[in-house]
Enzyme design. Structure first.
Site, PDB file in Angstrom:
ATOM      1  N   ASP A  78      46.205  52.022  52.076  1.00 25.65           N
ATOM      2  CA  ASP A  78      46.593  51.524  50.756  1.00 25.65           C
ATOM      3  C   ASP A  78      46.194  50.056  50.608  1.00 25.65           C
ATOM      4  O   ASP A  78      45.881  49.391  51.595  1.00 25.65           O
ATOM      5  CB  ASP A  78      48.092  51.715  50.475  1.00 25.65           C
ATOM      6  CG  ASP A  78      48.942  51.303  51.653  1.00 25.65           C
ATOM      7  OD1 ASP A  78      48.676  50.216  52.203  1.00 25.65           O
ATOM      8  OD2 ASP A  78      49.866  52.062  52.022  1.00 25.65           O
ATOM      9  N   ASP A  80      46.998  46.238  48.903  1.00 24.16           N
ATOM     10  CA  ASP A  80      47.920  45.304  48.267  1.00 24.16           C
ATOM     11  C   ASP A  80      47.110  44.153  47.704  1.00 24.16           C
ATOM     12  O   ASP A  80      46.115  43.739  48.294  1.00 24.16           O
ATOM     13  CB  ASP A  80      48.927  44.751  49.289  1.00 24.16           C
ATOM     14  CG  ASP A  80      49.789  45.849  49.900  1.00 24.16           C
ATOM     15  OD1 ASP A  80      50.030  46.848  49.198  1.00 24.16           O
ATOM     16  OD2 ASP A  80      50.183  45.722  51.066  1.00 24.16           O
ATOM     17  N   ASP A 159      53.746  38.165  58.463  1.00 23.19           N
ATOM     18  CA  ASP A 159      54.191  38.305  59.848  1.00 23.19           C
ATOM     19  C   ASP A 159      53.130  37.881  60.875  1.00 23.19           C
ATOM     20  O   ASP A 159      53.298  36.886  61.571  1.00 23.19           O
ATOM     21  CB  ASP A 159      54.746  39.717  60.106  1.00 23.19           C
ATOM     22  CG  ASP A 159      53.877  40.842  59.569  1.00 23.19           C
ATOM     23  OD1 ASP A 159      52.750  40.572  59.100  1.00 23.19           O
ATOM     24  OD2 ASP A 159      54.313  42.011  59.642  1.00 23.19           O
TER      25      ASP A 159
HETATM   26  P1  ATP Z   1      50.029  49.372  57.022  1.00 23.14           P
HETATM   27  O1  ATP Z   1      48.635  49.652  57.349  1.00 23.14           O
HETATM   28  O2  ATP Z   1      50.981  50.069  57.877  1.00 23.14           O
HETATM   29  O3  ATP Z   1      50.375  49.529  55.553  1.00 23.14           O
HETATM   30  P2  ATP Z   1      50.425  46.616  56.452  1.00 23.14           P
HETATM   31  O4  ATP Z   1      50.099  45.381  57.250  1.00 23.14           O
HETATM   32  O5  ATP Z   1      49.719  46.788  55.156  1.00 23.14           O
HETATM   33  O6  ATP Z   1      50.222  47.834  57.386  1.00 23.14           O
HETATM   34  P3  ATP Z   1      52.821  46.681  54.904  1.00 23.14           P
HETATM   35  O7  ATP Z   1      54.185  47.039  55.329  1.00 23.14           O
HETATM   36  O8  ATP Z   1      52.127  47.500  53.907  1.00 23.14           O
HETATM   37  O9  ATP Z   1      51.976  46.610  56.236  1.00 23.14           O
HETATM   38  O10 ATP Z   1      52.886  45.174  54.427  1.00 23.14           O
HETATM   39  C1  ATP Z   1      51.820  44.514  53.759  1.00 23.14           C
HETATM   40  C2  ATP Z   1      51.727  43.068  54.203  1.00 23.14           C
HETATM   41  O11 ATP Z   1      52.927  42.374  53.836  1.00 23.14           O
HETATM   42  C3  ATP Z   1      51.600  42.861  55.699  1.00 23.14           C
HETATM   43  O12 ATP Z   1      50.255  42.930  56.101  1.00 23.14           O
HETATM   44  C4  ATP Z   1      52.185  41.481  55.882  1.00 23.14           C
HETATM   45  O13 ATP Z   1      51.265  40.480  55.521  1.00 23.14           O
HETATM   46  C5  ATP Z   1      53.297  41.457  54.860  1.00 23.14           C
HETATM   47  N1  ATP Z   1      54.566  41.920  55.428  1.00 23.14           N
HETATM   48  C6  ATP Z   1      55.076  43.163  55.372  1.00 23.14           C
HETATM   49  N2  ATP Z   1      56.268  43.243  55.981  1.00 23.14           N
HETATM   50  C7  ATP Z   1      56.530  42.009  56.422  1.00 23.14           C
HETATM   51  C8  ATP Z   1      57.615  41.427  57.116  1.00 23.14           C
HETATM   52  N3  ATP Z   1      58.649  42.161  57.484  1.00 23.14           N
HETATM   53  N4  ATP Z   1      57.549  40.104  57.379  1.00 23.14           N
HETATM   54  C9  ATP Z   1      56.500  39.354  57.009  1.00 23.14           C
HETATM   55  N5  ATP Z   1      55.448  39.845  56.367  1.00 23.14           N
HETATM   56  C10 ATP Z   1      55.442  41.150  56.062  1.00 23.14           C
HETATM   57 MG    MG Z   2      50.062  48.330  53.676  1.00 20.77          MG
END
Ligand code: ATP
Ligand code: MG
Length: 466
Positions: A78, A80, A159
């Protein structure tokens, strides 16, 4: 005095605050020839969103996990988008845009194409906590988060360094505030800022560390790993629904077995998540249980890596099965009849799990259905098999039963019989019924109104998916 007052008012309504601070330094600008992101892996809709925002005069970037995955050459699941437009301003630019969330307000922009609709999540640059005032619990956990900030601040609140890169599809440039690209090359997962403080703010980051390490195969930087042993217990404070979401993401990362091993190494499994306790318990007694769960997880990983769907109900049904079997056997040995013994055991298993992390109701009912189907696979008499194959969740129950055969818990001949039964025409099914009768020495109740229709309708095309 007056400024103090205004600050307090603004803090009370986080929606109106735009932080002034920008103490986060300039990003490194990484051109295409260095990051080598393949534009073909981009979602057209995500690019549309960034273009629309940019044309309206705002800054807009693809951000987070999508940039990490693109830089790894993986197709992101996905996308963002991060922007300096506020949620209201974003919403006005798109027809299908919905404001969601309270603690963390974002806009979902939905696109309807040929397949599933695609949702692009658009968030406004967030301010750093230190500038965000009093939205923090005593433990340091963040409670509300809608204070807008600069891009640099937004990057600092993310993070891991590899999750804090911004990609502009128009210029094909990556903006990297925290050395994410260098960490990527070193295959290192590094928390931005002081790791212990960041875990206190949001303990779920410890689970995320384990998940990303499993998914990318990267090592946790030692300073990022060190505080986890001591702070793991903070996960107890996290609301159950959030914990559930994160564990589900971990199990559905495509690397679930590796991730579960990672939880164990980090000391994050015991007590916190009873579900995982017995999976990781290496005592002799649990060998059979481990085999079953391992196989189920390997099966899940394989499905996810090949782009197939997996149902959470199925997954949790497999993880809790060893516990359920134990309870079921105990009930039977107390003299309870088989089916009530199973149902009573289901209640016990679910109650034990709920003491740690509650499984959402809709998944719970799937689990119960899959479980209660299991004894029915052994009743190959009368009209039972014809009825069973018509049940809406038959496919999941059948897949589950095949896993039990694969670990030898159930006679593999029964699994084969069902596989043949599903594929057979009505005459073939009758023959199979007769063979089951001879095999078991049962005398089946006469089938009074046997259905003759080939029951293909009971079979959705793919395995455990739903
Ligand atoms: P995935 O591939 O599992 O979706 P992702 O890195 O995109 O991994 P998401 O949970 O979709 O994870 O979160 C999107 C972004 O938001 C992360 O890449 C990070 O930059 C930020 N983020 C998400 N959760 C947190 C958190 N708990 N603390 C700090 N930053 C976060
Ligand atoms: Mg994501």
């Amino acid at each position: 005095m007056i400024t103090k007052f205004i600050k307090r008012i603004l803090r009370r309504d986080p929606m109106v605050k735009h932080s002034q601070a920008n103490n986060t330094g300039a990003p490194k600008r990484i051109p295409k020839k260095s990051h080598r992101i393949d534009p073909h892996l981009l979602s057209k809709n995500a690019v549309k969103v960034t273009h629309t925002l940019q044309q309206a005069g705002y800054e807009a970037f693809i951000v987070g996990g999508a940039v990490r995955d693109l830089a790894l050459g993986i197709s992101p699941k996905d996308f963002d988008v991060a922007t300096n437009a506020t949620p209201d301003q974003v919403q006005r630019l798109f027809r299908k845009a919905r404001l969601i969330g309270r603690r963390f307000q974002i806009v979902h922009v939905t696109f309807f194409g040929k397949g599933h609709p695609e949702i692009i999540e658009v968030s406004t640059f967030r301010a750093l906590l230190d500038n965000a005032g009093d939205h923090v619990a005593e433990s340091g956990r963040i409670l509300r988060d809608n204070v807008w900030g600069s891009q640099g601040e937004d990057a600092a609140r993310r993070d891991f360094t590899i999750n804090a890169m911004y990609y502009d599809p128009s210029s094909e440039t990556v903006l990297d505030y925290h050395g994410g690209m260098a960490d990527m090359q070193k295959k290192t997962l590094r928390m931005i800022g002081d790791p212990a403080k960041r875990y206190r703010e949001d303990p779920v980051r410890m689970l995320r560390a384990v998940r990303f390490a499993a998914k990318t195969g990267f090592e946790l930087d030692s300073a990022t790993r060190a505080p986890i042993a001591k702070l793991g217990k903070l996960l107890n404070d996290v609301p159950s629904a959030r914990l559930f979401d994160e564990i589900l993401k971990l199990l559905m990362s495509g690397y679930s077995w590796r991730a579960i091993q990672g939880l164990k190494e980090a000391g994050l499994h015991h007590g916190l998540l009873p579900l995982l306790d017995h999976i990781l318990d290496e005592g002799e007694d649990s060998k059979g249980a481990n085999d079953f769960v391992k196989l189920a997880l390997a099966n899940t990983d394989e499905r996810i890596q090949s782009g197939k769907s997996v149902s959470a109900g199925f997954l949790f049904a497999t993880l809790l099965w060893p516990d359920l079997l134990k309870n079921w056997k105990a009930n039977s040995s107390k003299g309870m009849a088989n089916i009530p013994a199973l149902h009573d055991a289901m209640d016990d298993t679910i109650a034990t799990q709920s003491s740690g992390m509650t499984i959402q109701r809709r998944f719970e009912s799937d689990m119960r259905e899959i479980w209660s189907m299991q004894p029915r696979f052994e009743r190959r008499v009368g009209r039972y098999p014809y009825r069973l194959i018509e049940s809406p969740r038959f496919r999941a129950g059948y897949d589950f039963m095949l896993l039990r055969c694969a670990t030898g818990e159930l006679n593999p001949a029964i699994g084969q019989w069902w596989t043949d039964f599903i594929a057979a025409d009505p005459a073939g099914q009758d023959e199979l019924m007769a063979s089951a009768k001879n095999e078991s020495g049962n005398s089946p109740t006469p089938a009074k109104r046997r259905r003759r229709r080939k029951p293909k309708s009971a079979l959705p095309p793919e395995g455990a998916a739903s």
